[in-house]
Design an enzyme around this catalytic site. Sequence first.
Site, PDB file in Angstrom:
ATOM      1  N   TYR A 211       3.413   4.969  11.865  1.00  0.00           N
ATOM      2  CA  TYR A 211       3.705   3.538  12.053  1.00  0.00           C
ATOM      3  C   TYR A 211       4.659   2.930  11.030  1.00  0.00           C
ATOM      4  O   TYR A 211       4.994   1.766  11.120  1.00  0.00           O
ATOM      5  CB  TYR A 211       2.399   2.733  12.080  1.00  0.00           C
ATOM      6  CG  TYR A 211       1.471   2.984  10.905  1.00  0.00           C
ATOM      7  CD1 TYR A 211       1.676   2.352   9.682  1.00  0.00           C
ATOM      8  CD2 TYR A 211       0.396   3.867  11.016  1.00  0.00           C
ATOM      9  CE1 TYR A 211       0.831   2.573   8.606  1.00  0.00           C
ATOM     10  CE2 TYR A 211      -0.450   4.102   9.941  1.00  0.00           C
ATOM     11  CZ  TYR A 211      -0.235   3.452   8.740  1.00  0.00           C
ATOM     12  OH  TYR A 211      -1.059   3.691   7.682  1.00  0.00           O
TER      13      TYR A 211
ATOM     14  N   HIS B 222      -3.638   4.687   4.430  1.00  0.00           N
ATOM     15  CA  HIS B 222      -4.800   3.798   4.465  1.00  0.00           C
ATOM     16  C   HIS B 222      -6.011   4.502   3.857  1.00  0.00           C
ATOM     17  O   HIS B 222      -6.754   3.942   3.071  1.00  0.00           O
ATOM     18  CB  HIS B 222      -5.098   3.396   5.904  1.00  0.00           C
ATOM     19  CG  HIS B 222      -6.413   2.689   6.049  1.00  0.00           C
ATOM     20  ND1 HIS B 222      -6.604   1.401   5.615  1.00  0.00           N
ATOM     21  CD2 HIS B 222      -7.610   3.113   6.551  1.00  0.00           C
ATOM     22  CE1 HIS B 222      -7.873   1.052   5.845  1.00  0.00           C
ATOM     23  NE2 HIS B 222      -8.491   2.067   6.407  1.00  0.00           N
TER      24      HIS B 222
ATOM     25  N   ARG C 271       0.860  -1.184   0.000  1.00  0.00           N
ATOM     26  CA  ARG C 271       0.000   0.000   0.000  1.00  0.00           C
ATOM     27  C   ARG C 271       0.894   1.231   0.000  1.00  0.00           C
ATOM     28  O   ARG C 271       1.394   1.632   1.048  1.00  0.00           O
ATOM     29  CB  ARG C 271      -0.896  -0.029   1.234  1.00  0.00           C
ATOM     30  CG  ARG C 271      -2.117   0.871   1.145  1.00  0.00           C
ATOM     31  CD  ARG C 271      -2.741   1.039   2.511  1.00  0.00           C
ATOM     32  NE  ARG C 271      -1.943   1.927   3.328  1.00  0.00           N
ATOM     33  CZ  ARG C 271      -1.834   1.858   4.657  1.00  0.00           C
ATOM     34  NH1 ARG C 271      -2.462   0.937   5.329  1.00  0.00           N
ATOM     35  NH2 ARG C 271      -1.085   2.730   5.314  1.00  0.00           N
TER      36      ARG C 271
HETATM   37  C1  LIG Z   1     -14.936  -5.399  11.303  1.00  0.00           C
HETATM   38  C2  LIG Z   1     -14.135  -4.156  11.168  1.00  0.00           C
HETATM   39  N1  LIG Z   1     -13.238  -3.816  12.113  1.00  0.00           N
HETATM   40  C3  LIG Z   1     -12.510  -2.693  11.981  1.00  0.00           C
HETATM   41  C4  LIG Z   1     -12.678  -1.852  10.917  1.00  0.00           C
HETATM   42  C5  LIG Z   1     -11.847  -0.587  10.777  1.00  0.00           C
HETATM   43  N2  LIG Z   1     -10.898  -0.808   9.641  1.00  0.00           N
HETATM   44  C6  LIG Z   1     -11.155  -0.322   8.425  1.00  0.00           C
HETATM   45  S1  LIG Z   1     -10.035  -0.800   7.309  1.00  0.00           S
HETATM   46  C7  LIG Z   1      -9.149  -1.656   8.465  1.00  0.00           C
HETATM   47  C8  LIG Z   1      -7.907  -2.400   8.044  1.00  0.00           C
HETATM   48  C9  LIG Z   1      -8.166  -3.368   6.921  1.00  0.00           C
HETATM   49  O1  LIG Z   1      -6.965  -3.930   6.478  1.00  0.00           O
HETATM   50  P1  LIG Z   1      -6.873  -4.899   5.248  1.00  0.00           P
HETATM   51  O2  LIG Z   1      -7.917  -5.964   5.351  1.00  0.00           O
HETATM   52  O3  LIG Z   1      -5.473  -5.343   5.144  1.00  0.00           O
HETATM   53  O4  LIG Z   1      -7.306  -4.005   3.995  1.00  0.00           O
HETATM   54  P2  LIG Z   1      -6.557  -2.729   3.401  1.00  0.00           P
HETATM   55  O5  LIG Z   1      -7.133  -1.527   4.074  1.00  0.00           O
HETATM   56  O6  LIG Z   1      -5.099  -2.892   3.633  1.00  0.00           O
HETATM   57  O7  LIG Z   1      -6.904  -2.711   1.954  1.00  0.00           O
HETATM   58  C10 LIG Z   1      -9.742  -1.524   9.724  1.00  0.00           C
HETATM   59  C11 LIG Z   1      -9.203  -2.090  10.973  1.00  0.00           C
HETATM   60  C12 LIG Z   1     -13.645  -2.236   9.961  1.00  0.00           C
HETATM   61  N3  LIG Z   1     -13.888  -1.484   8.880  1.00  0.00           N
HETATM   62  N4  LIG Z   1     -14.340  -3.384  10.091  1.00  0.00           N
END
Ligand SMILES: Cc1ncc(C[n+]2csc(CCOP(=O)(O)OP(=O)(O)O)c2C)c(N)n1
Lengths: 386, 325
Positions: free
Chosen positions: A294, A285, A281
């Site tokens: 981080y 985010h 990425r």
């Molecule tokens: C069930 C849930 N917990 C927490 C969140 C908050 N949140 C949004 S994105 C994220 C990280 C997701 O990481 P990843 O699956 O690696 O996807 P990326 O953002 O890297 O594409 C979090 C913790 C959420 N949207 N849904």
Amino acid sequence: MRRKVRTVRFLAQSYNRPPAPSGWALSFVPQSVPGRVVTAASATEIAPEDLGPIYRTMLLARSLDERCLAMQRQGRIGFYAPVMGQEAAQVAGAWALDPADWVFPAYRELGVALVRGVTLDELFDQFFGNSADRMKGRQMPNHYGYRDRNFVVGSSPIGTQIIQAVGAALAARRRKDPIVTIPFFGDGATSSNDFHAGLNFGGVFQAPTIFFCQNNGWAISLPRSRQTAAKTLADKGVAYGVPGVVVDGNDVHQVFRAVREARARALSGAGPTLIEVQVYRLGAHSTSDDPHRYRTDAEVAEWKKQDPIGRLKHELIEAGQWSEDQDAKLLEEVRAEISAAVTRTEAIGPADPLSFLDDVFATRTLQLDEQRHQLEEMLHSGLVKP
Amino acid sequence: MTEVTLVQAVNRALRTAMSADPEVLLLGEDIGVNGGVFRATEGLLKDFGADRVIDTPLSETGIVGAAVGMALYGLKPVAEIQFLDFIYPGFDQIVSELAKFRYRSGGQYPCHVVIRSPYGGGIKGGLYHSQSTEAYFAHTAGLKVVVPSTPADAYGLLLSSIFDPDPVIFLEPKRIYRTVTGEVPEGDQRVPIGRARTVREGTDVSVFAYGAMIPPATEACQAAEADGVSAELIDLRTLVPLDAGAVLASVEKTGRAVIVHEAARFCGYGAEIAAILAEKAFFSLKAPIHRVTGFDTPFPYALENLYLPNAARIRQAIVDTVRAG
Ligand SMILES: Cc1ncc(C[n+]2csc(CCOP(=O)(O)OP(=O)(O)O)c2C)c(N)n1
Ligand SMILES: [Mg+2]
């Protein structure tokens, strides 16, 4: 639940296009989907003619990121989650699908959306939440779906689409539709209940599903090592009886091949595949995130060397099919296209203020009718404003 | 017409729906070979096959999530959650996904899943086989919530639920699965969702109840006759959408209301009925509204008879309400 082994006959028909001509030159079509797919349905290699449109779609995604991040800072859109660094994975992964396959996206799947033929106007309608938005202004930017493109509407909760895609695959199989379903999700999502349920049901019922995991190294601030002690995310398939493969997500060829192979496997009745697509990425985010908290710039710089767009450009130039000059022109063209879409869609008025009371149910209940009436009066008297 | 129990009526409705429409299918734990732990799906595997009566792994997230995906694709899945107490692993799929698909897609993706689940106490089930948590679902926009109390309603309302365009949480009062019997029609005879049923008419007080509370409420209303009280009993049947017209009309006639449910009192479904009456029938009310409910505790095992509203408590509430004004 056993099922008949299905051949890819239908798919060959649905593509039914002449094989790729041998001497090739890149042709860049304005919108990605209508001009796409020279590659035969059963091929595991991208037809050379498709590399141009694939590159263009990746560049379009990158340029959309730049524009949307700027517009978010200007207060013109409320939120944005960039795809930067994942363009090859998404565009090549989606390129390997049949238009009839069902995509279950998370919120970062811009590259996939472009390949499915979601237009720039549709995207900006959604980002603005204007009256033309198919989601009727109800969802944050990046949360969209278009039924006629078999691109299911996403949500924010992480991982939920994974098991849903398995259910849809079982439904498709029951209807004898020769398609696959493909949930797109991140490394963080592999820790979710729904990943577990999805892989488990997928394995038990041998669902025609491709689990497309984009391991971009981070789940907001948590590194991949905080999600699992397993060596690779693909390893997690083992316990579910689902084969896992790891591919370099900055290489369009590897991603394409992996999806095509998983697709053929799924359609033959041999069950699902978990593909771990290793990417990075490159951006934050989302617009609400500050990655300096981080991770180091040095880490990002290291990954930038593998920038998927630079990599494909290099390949095309090496092949004598592309030049820096042409590239600069293409970038200009793509940016102009985006500007035109922004101009058109930003002029469209906001969603009808009463419309947020619709689509809770197929028809409004008496309670919702009453609340709609109350809102109408409050709007009329100026007590509330959109 | 034949006499059947409530759980047999459920079984018949499933059979009728599956015979009428090949896109109706069932999924859940132990519903196939075993016919369901309460036998609600008895015999269906044999008649409709393993493609349509799907024994799933032990995962409520998986059951609900897979059902959602099937419904998006156009099938009509009926998921069984073995006990309502075990629905929580699937709660996110229900609340975040099932309830919101139509809305968040601007109407592009209806998601008509029926989730059937036995609920309620009185079977010596303790904390985790007794709860009545309908309010969680009634509070979530986008879900219909149906609770039958008779075989005929179980049959007709389940058919309506399966062919409804919206998701339905169908709560089956397991305590009276086999204790109430009644006639059910043959074929696709539906009872409309969204209409309350007047169990008995009366003039002094309106009693609102649903599900497993209907038998004790009926007994209480009859007993109250000895106290010189004419009580009207309304079986709400559908908690969402609520038949508010029937609720208001009854209280406009009687001027008094007693609300009965076995769920905990605080923020229970009865609070909504009381609020509606206070907002819209205030000037018809002659006495304070009275609630007869479970207690604001987890569901106790050994002392469940103290927790659950019984006919005597309901009768007392009826009489107190009439004497209050
Ligand atoms: C069930 C849930 N917990 C927490 C969140 C908050 N949140 C949004 S994105 C994220 C990280 C997701 O990481 P990843 O699956 O690696 O996807 P990326 O953002 O890297 O594409 C979090 C913790 C959420 N949207 N849904
Ligand atoms: Mg990630």
